[in-house]
Design a protein around this motif. Structure first.
Motif, PDB file in Angstrom:
ATOM      1  N   ASP A  11       0.791  -1.298   0.039  1.00 55.07           N
ATOM      2  CA  ASP A  11      -0.012  -0.098   0.089  1.00 55.07           C
ATOM      3  C   ASP A  11       0.893   1.189   0.102  1.00 55.07           C
ATOM      4  OD1 ASP A  11      -1.550   2.321   0.959  1.00 55.07           O
ATOM      5  OD2 ASP A  11      -3.153   0.724   1.468  1.00 55.07           O
ATOM      6  N   GLN A  12       1.054   2.047  -1.101  1.00 57.12           N
ATOM      7  CA  GLN A  12       1.616   3.310  -1.122  1.00 57.12           C
ATOM      8  C   GLN A  12       1.225   4.312  -0.377  1.00 57.12           C
ATOM      9  OE1 GLN A  12       4.393   3.494  -3.655  1.00 57.12           O
ATOM     10  NE2 GLN A  12       3.977   1.419  -3.468  1.00 57.12           N
ATOM     11  N   ASN A  13       0.227   4.252   0.492  1.00 55.60           N
ATOM     12  CA  ASN A  13      -0.195   5.228   1.433  1.00 55.60           C
ATOM     13  C   ASN A  13       0.106   4.837   2.711  1.00 55.60           C
ATOM     14  OD1 ASN A  13      -1.674   6.902  -0.394  1.00 55.60           O
ATOM     15  ND2 ASN A  13      -3.218   5.554  -0.562  1.00 55.60           N
ATOM     16  N   THR A  14      -0.179   3.604   3.405  1.00 52.33           N
ATOM     17  CA  THR A  14       0.413   3.123   4.562  1.00 52.33           C
ATOM     18  C   THR A  14       1.559   2.437   4.564  1.00 52.33           C
ATOM     19  OG1 THR A  14      -0.990   1.292   4.514  1.00 52.33           O
ATOM     20  CG2 THR A  14      -2.083   2.894   5.075  1.00 52.33           C
TER      21      THR A  14
END
Length: 281
Positions: A11-14
Motif C-alpha cells: 500500500d503506497q499510502n500506509t
C-alpha cells in the motif's frame, strides 16, 4: 518448491503489505521502456530519448527473474521509436500528408509513418514535420484526431498560405522545402512515387498548409520472458514455473502490436480455463 502462489502488494499510502494468494498469477505488466535504469543497462542506445509510455516500468521482468525465469533479448536489442504525438503518425493511412525533416527534405513515404521516428534517427535527426491540408480534416477516419491534436499541441502547430511562409514558420530552409514540394507534385503528376514508393493517397496538397511537429520518443522494448504452449513462464532450465503465466509486452518478441498482445492475453485466458475450470469457467 518454486511454485508461484500469488503476489505481494504494498500500500503506497500506509506502507503495509497485502498478500493475495491465487492458483495462477499472470504477468501482464508491459515492457521496460519507462525504467531508465533498465534502459541504460539493456538498451543504452535508446536511453537518451524521452519516453511515451508511462507505466511500462519493467516490474514484470524483474519479478519473473526473481522467481527464476530466464529473460531473453534484453541486451542492445531493437526498441520501438515513435513520435510524441502518436496519433499523427498514422494520418498517412487515411489522407495525403508529406513528412519532412528539419532540413526540408522528405525521408519516408507517409503511409509508413509509424516507422518515421527510426527513419528520422537514421538520417541524423530527432524530430520531423507532418505537413497536411484540408483533406486530412475532411477524412472521416482521422478528422477528430486531427482537430484534437492540433488543439492540444498548439505550440508545435503552424498554418501558412504558401510553402515559403510555412518554411519560415517551422524554421526549415525555404528553398529546400519549395524544391521538396515541387518534386513531390511532379511525382503525383506522374502517378508514381519514384523516391519512396508511396502508393496510398499520392495526391497534392493545397493551401492553406498545416504542419505539426513530431519529436522522437521511445515506445516499446521487446526483451522479456518466454512462456510455453500452456502460457506458463519458463525458468533457466526451460521448465515451466508452476503458477506463473505471462502475456503481452512482458513477453519477448511480442512486438509493438496491440493485436499481438491482445491475442496472447486471450490465449492465456483459455489456458487458465483449461487448467482450473474447463471451458465453462
Amino acid at each position: 518448491n518454486g511454485a508461484v502462489v500469488g503476489a505481494r502488494f504494498q500500500d503506497q499510502n500506509t506502507g503495509e503489505y497485502v498478500d493475495i494468494k491465487a492458483q495462477a498469477t499472470v504477468l501482464a505488466t508491459g515492457c521496460f521502456i519507462n525504467n531508465q535504469e533498465m534502459m541504460v543497462e539493456y538498451e543504452p542506445a535508446y536511453a537518451p530519448y524521452g519516453q511515451l509510455v508511462n507505466y511500462s516500468t519493467g516490474d514484470g521482468q524483474l519479478m519473473a527473474a526473481a522467481a527464476g525465469a530466464q529473460l531473453f533479448n534484453m541486451y542492445e536489442n531493437y526498441a520501438n521509436l515513435m513520435g510524441d504525438i502518436p496519433n499523427a503518425t498514422t494520418w498517412g493511412y487515411w489522407a495525403p500528408i508529406v513528412l519532412v525533416l528539419p532540413n526540408g527534405k522528405r525521408f519516408i513515404e507517409a503511409a509508413q509513418s509509424p516507422d518515421a521516428a527510426q527513419a528520422a534517427v537514421d538520417a541524423g535527426y530527432r524530430e520531423w514535420w507532418v505537413i497536411f491540408d484540408q483533406q486530412a480534416f475532411d477524412a472521416r477516419c482521422i478528422s477528430d484526431s486531427v482537430n484534437k491534436n492540433i488543439n492540444s499541441s498548439a505550440d508545435v502547430y503552424h498554418v501558412a498560405d504558401t510553402i515559403e511562409e510555412l518554411a519560415e514558420k517551422i524554421d526549415v530552409p525555404a528553398e529546400q522545402l519549395v524544391a521538396t514540394f515541387a518534386r513531390y507534385n511532379e511525382l503525383v503528376d506522374g502517378g508514381e512515387d519514384l523516391d519512396f514508393g508511396k502508393t496510398a493517397h499520392l495526391k497534392k496538397l493545397a493551401a492553406p498548409y498545416h504542419a505539426l511537429k513530431e519529436n522522437v520518443v521511445r515506445y516499446k522494448t521487446i526483451g522479456g520472458v518466454i512462456s510455453n504452449d500452456k502460457g506458463l513462464v519458463l525458468d533457466e532450465a526451460n521448465e515451466p514455473i508452476p503458477g506463473l503465466y505471462s502475456c503481452g509486452a512482458v513477453n519477448t518478441l511480442s512486438s509493438s502490436s496491440v493485436s499481438v498482445c491482445a491475442a496472447q492475453g486471450y490465449f492465456v485466458g483459455e489456458c487458465l480455463c483449461e487448467a482450473f475450470g474447463g471451458a465453462e469457467a
